[in-house]
Design a protein around this motif. Sequence first.
Motif, PDB file in Angstrom:
ATOM      1  N   VAL A   1     -42.770 -40.906  37.977  1.00 32.99           N
ATOM      2  CA  VAL A   1     -43.514 -41.937  37.244  1.00 32.99           C
ATOM      3  C   VAL A   1     -44.977 -41.531  37.132  1.00 32.99           C
ATOM      4  O   VAL A   1     -45.593 -41.653  36.064  1.00 32.99           O
ATOM      5  CB  VAL A   1     -43.366 -43.325  37.917  1.00 32.99           C
ATOM      6  N   HIS A   2     -45.538 -41.019  38.214  1.00 31.90           N
ATOM      7  CA  HIS A   2     -46.934 -40.564  38.186  1.00 31.90           C
ATOM      8  C   HIS A   2     -47.121 -39.450  37.155  1.00 31.90           C
ATOM      9  O   HIS A   2     -48.080 -39.460  36.379  1.00 31.90           O
ATOM     10  CB  HIS A   2     -47.345 -40.082  39.582  1.00 31.90           C
TER      11      HIS A   2
ATOM     12  N   ARG B   1     -46.994 -40.886  33.674  1.00 33.83           N
ATOM     13  CA  ARG B   1     -48.244 -41.602  33.374  1.00 33.83           C
ATOM     14  C   ARG B   1     -49.353 -40.618  32.994  1.00 33.83           C
ATOM     15  O   ARG B   1     -50.123 -40.866  32.071  1.00 33.83           O
ATOM     16  CB  ARG B   1     -48.668 -42.441  34.572  1.00 33.83           C
TER      17      ARG B   1
ATOM     18  N   LEU C   1     -45.259 -48.361  32.973  1.00 33.36           N
ATOM     19  CA  LEU C   1     -45.078 -47.352  34.018  1.00 33.36           C
ATOM     20  C   LEU C   1     -45.967 -47.639  35.225  1.00 33.36           C
ATOM     21  O   LEU C   1     -45.557 -47.452  36.367  1.00 33.36           O
ATOM     22  CB  LEU C   1     -45.379 -45.958  33.466  1.00 33.36           C
ATOM     23  N   GLN C   2     -47.168 -48.092  34.955  1.00 33.15           N
ATOM     24  CA  GLN C   2     -48.083 -48.415  36.043  1.00 33.15           C
ATOM     25  C   GLN C   2     -47.506 -49.550  36.899  1.00 33.15           C
ATOM     26  O   GLN C   2     -47.542 -49.484  38.129  1.00 33.15           O
ATOM     27  CB  GLN C   2     -49.439 -48.821  35.473  1.00 33.15           C
TER      28      GLN C   2
ATOM     29  N   GLN D   1     -44.640 -48.138  38.907  1.00 29.65           N
ATOM     30  CA  GLN D   1     -45.116 -47.308  39.998  1.00 29.65           C
ATOM     31  C   GLN D   1     -45.639 -48.169  41.142  1.00 29.65           C
ATOM     32  O   GLN D   1     -45.400 -47.873  42.321  1.00 29.65           O
ATOM     33  CB  GLN D   1     -46.208 -46.349  39.521  1.00 29.65           C
ATOM     34  N   GLU D   2     -46.308 -49.256  40.830  1.00 27.25           N
ATOM     35  CA  GLU D   2     -46.788 -50.153  41.874  1.00 27.25           C
ATOM     36  C   GLU D   2     -45.610 -50.768  42.632  1.00 27.25           C
ATOM     37  O   GLU D   2     -45.639 -50.885  43.856  1.00 27.25           O
ATOM     38  CB  GLU D   2     -47.678 -51.245  41.267  1.00 27.25           C
TER      39      GLU D   2
ATOM     40  N   ARG E   1     -44.287 -48.154  44.958  1.00 23.70           N
ATOM     41  CA  ARG E   1     -45.144 -47.997  46.140  1.00 23.70           C
ATOM     42  C   ARG E   1     -44.866 -49.102  47.155  1.00 23.70           C
ATOM     43  O   ARG E   1     -44.790 -48.848  48.353  1.00 23.70           O
ATOM     44  CB  ARG E   1     -46.614 -48.011  45.734  1.00 23.70           C
TER      45      ARG E   1
ATOM     46  N   ASP F   1     -41.297 -42.040  42.373  1.00 22.69           N
ATOM     47  CA  ASP F   1     -42.733 -42.310  42.297  1.00 22.69           C
ATOM     48  C   ASP F   1     -43.483 -41.101  41.741  1.00 22.69           C
ATOM     49  O   ASP F   1     -44.358 -41.246  40.890  1.00 22.69           O
ATOM     50  CB  ASP F   1     -43.263 -42.684  43.679  1.00 22.69           C
ATOM     51  N   ARG F   2     -43.110 -39.907  42.189  1.00 22.20           N
ATOM     52  CA  ARG F   2     -43.765 -38.694  41.661  1.00 22.20           C
ATOM     53  C   ARG F   2     -43.492 -38.530  40.170  1.00 22.20           C
ATOM     54  O   ARG F   2     -44.383 -38.174  39.402  1.00 22.20           O
ATOM     55  CB  ARG F   2     -43.281 -37.455  42.425  1.00 22.20           C
TER      56      ARG F   2
END
Length: 119
Positions: A34-35, A38, A89-90, A93-94, A97, A31-32
């Motif tokens: 991917v963030h 982005r 990517l968004q 990431q969702e 999460r 997750d980090r």
Amino acid sequence: AKMAAGSGPGARELFAEGLLQFLRPAVRQLDRHVHSVRESQVELREHIDSLARELCRINEDQKVALDLDPYVKKLLNARRRVVLVNNILQNAQERLRRLNHSVAKETVRRRAMLEAGGY
């Protein structure tokens, strides 16, 4: 005897708990990352926009006719692809999460079961 052999409900619960504990850091790290990607994509998109504006300005200011339109079009096409990747990517990431949330919920549920069962 069943516990020693690695079967039975207690062993399965312990295995599931261990698996969840193993997955949680990997999901958080992913997750980090991917963030971070982005954020880089947004920065890249901004640079592409800036470069496209600058090329248009140069093209307008030139006394000698330079055809920069193909380059501007290429930049805009690259920008479109960056936006597309950012959307992918968004979504990823969702999903991460939601997975992280599910892992956390399952961990709490399993701990409660283990504590209630006296393990």
